[in-house]
Design a protein around this motif. Structure first.
Motif, mmCIF file in Angstrom:
data_model
loop_
_atom_site.group_PDB
_atom_site.id
_atom_site.type_symbol
_atom_site.label_atom_id
_atom_site.label_comp_id
_atom_site.label_asym_id
_atom_site.label_seq_id
_atom_site.Cartn_x
_atom_site.Cartn_y
_atom_site.Cartn_z
ATOM 1 N N HIS A 131 35.437 -20.827 -19.630
ATOM 2 C CA HIS A 131 35.732 -21.478 -20.504
ATOM 3 C C HIS A 131 37.191 -21.053 -20.679
ATOM 4 O O HIS A 131 38.346 -21.408 -20.937
ATOM 5 N N LEU A 184 43.708 -24.219 -14.276
ATOM 6 C CA LEU A 184 42.575 -24.978 -13.977
ATOM 7 C C LEU A 184 41.170 -24.217 -13.097
ATOM 8 O O LEU A 184 40.098 -24.584 -13.127
ATOM 9 N N TYR A 230 38.618 -22.800 -14.812
ATOM 10 C CA TYR A 230 38.008 -24.332 -15.495
ATOM 11 C C TYR A 230 37.581 -24.599 -14.360
ATOM 12 O O TYR A 230 35.525 -25.458 -14.520
ATOM 13 N N ALA A 231 37.325 -24.189 -13.084
ATOM 14 C CA ALA A 231 36.902 -24.882 -11.782
ATOM 15 C C ALA A 231 35.624 -24.047 -11.958
ATOM 16 O O ALA A 231 34.596 -24.454 -11.720
ATOM 17 N N THR A 256 34.404 -27.848 -21.372
ATOM 18 C CA THR A 256 35.925 -27.893 -20.547
ATOM 19 C C THR A 256 36.345 -29.117 -20.033
ATOM 20 O O THR A 256 37.626 -28.995 -19.367
ATOM 21 N N LYS A 257 35.220 -29.817 -19.334
ATOM 22 C CA LYS A 257 35.878 -31.391 -19.007
ATOM 23 C C LYS A 257 36.946 -31.651 -19.731
ATOM 24 O O LYS A 257 38.147 -32.148 -19.287
ATOM 25 N N ARG A 295 39.180 -30.111 -21.675
ATOM 26 C CA ARG A 295 40.473 -29.905 -21.252
ATOM 27 C C ARG A 295 41.126 -29.724 -19.945
ATOM 28 O O ARG A 295 41.954 -30.237 -19.617
ATOM 29 N N VAL A 296 40.234 -29.872 -19.007
ATOM 30 C CA VAL A 296 40.459 -30.403 -17.311
ATOM 31 C C VAL A 296 41.086 -31.624 -17.570
ATOM 32 O O VAL A 296 42.508 -31.973 -17.267
ATOM 33 N N LYS A 320 45.451 -32.231 -16.531
ATOM 34 C CA LYS A 320 45.479 -33.431 -15.210
ATOM 35 C C LYS A 320 46.426 -33.950 -15.656
ATOM 36 O O LYS A 320 47.371 -34.284 -14.791
#
Length: 333
Positions: A290, A306, A309-310, A322-323, A325-326, A330
């Protein structure tokens, strides 16, 4: 890797019953491990080896030694005691294990009503089941027999801690280390209590523990982290580096070094180095992945952000930071 300080207690002592005074097989200069290889069915060696494993939080070794020793001679107090304690120190203990341990402690108490180790062991099984009335009952029975029995105060403190009475928890742990000033676990518990209350006094307790265990990376981690959170980052860095010399697989030390480089020194390249060192040992470390993502964001490298984060979400799809930031990134695409 930080030492676990819940109700589950490791009992740091060797039983002093007459049965444990039987002669051990010995050869000049031979280690305990080498003696066990030569005499694998020596009950005395197995008990000694198992007790040392309990002292050092090596549960797998302790339960293996205990089970074999008890199987070879279930009539002895020390084999049954080690077996019961090993069961209770299983980090993944189940209700059936608690029942089994209770059975063995009852056998021990029936045979030796004044065996304080067995009484405190029985108390611990009741703590597992949150039956604190019976737990305190057995603790107090032990203390009537031996008012200086350290482990009774440790369990008493752990009970009070779970019940939310931190004042009495601290008092009990303090009494424990008064009875045994060399008991580093008590200082760790006191440190953890003060740390949870955001009290820098925790540093003093962790320092004492580290003085008693200067080569124990887990103890050093507690000290280093307490210094880090209370603004002594340079001192923390020295300790983390010492830890890595003792154990270069201790990935949490690299993570914390990376964390300080990223958020305190603003040295992103150095932070990346330490996070990657942590991931070399533990690729599933979510926080490292992260934070690498955050670094790439700061570098305006959205693709690599990304990707990092994945990796974090691969190992924990519900990691909220993390969710978030993603979702933000996006929206920018």
């Amino acid at each position: 890797m930080k030492v676990f300080l819940g109700i589950v207690l490791v009992f740091y002592f060797v039983l002093s019953s007459c049965e444990n005074k039987k002669a051990l097989p010995s050869e000049k200069g031979a280690s305990l491990d080498s003696l066990l290889l030569k005499y694998p069915d020596s009950v005395n060696l197995l008990v000694k080896h198992g007790e040392l494993a309990l002292n050092n939080f090596k549960y797998d070794i302790a339960i293996a030694d205990a089970a074999k020793a008890f199987r070879l001679d279930s009539s002895r107090t020390d084999t049954r005691m080690l077996y019961a304690d090993a069961i209770c120190n299983n980090p993944a203990i189940q209700n059936a294990d608690v029942s089994k341990a209770q059975y063995h402690y009852k056998k021990l108490i029936d045979k030796e009503p004044k065996n304080v180790r067995a009484l405190v062991g029985m108390a611990n099984t009741y703590s597992f089941r949150q039956d604190y009335d019976n737990s305190f009952k057995y603790i107090n029975l032990a203390l009537k027999i031996n008012p200086k029995y350290r482990n009774a105060y440790i369990l008493k403190g752990s009970n009070y801690r779970v019940l939310g009475n931190l004042k009495l928890a601290k008092a009990s742990y303090e009494t424990a280390v008064q009875q045994d000033p060399s008991f580093y676990g008590g200082y760790l518990m006191l440190g953890a209590l003060n740390e949870s209350q955001k009290d820098p006094l925790c540093i003093e307790y962790y320092t004492t523990a580290a003085q008693l265990q200067p080569s124990n990376p887990d103890v050093l981690y507690s000290l280093a982290y307490s210094k880090q959170i209370f603004g002594k980052e340079k001192e923390a860095t020295v300790i983390y580096r010492k830890m890595l010399k003792l154990d270069n697989k201790y990935y949490e030390a690299n993570f914390q070094l990376g964390y300080m480089k990223q958020f305190i020194d603003k040295d992103l390249d150095s932070a990346l180095y330490f996070y990657n060192a942590a991931l070399d040992v533990e690729p599933r470390h979510i926080e490292s992945n992260h934070n690498i993502g955050l670094i790439y964001e700061d570098k305006k490298d959205i693709s690599n952000a990304l990707l990092s984060y994945a990796k974090a979400l691969k190992y924990n799809p519900d990691f909220e930071l993390t969710k978030e930031r993603v979702a933000v990134l996006k929206k920018r695409l």
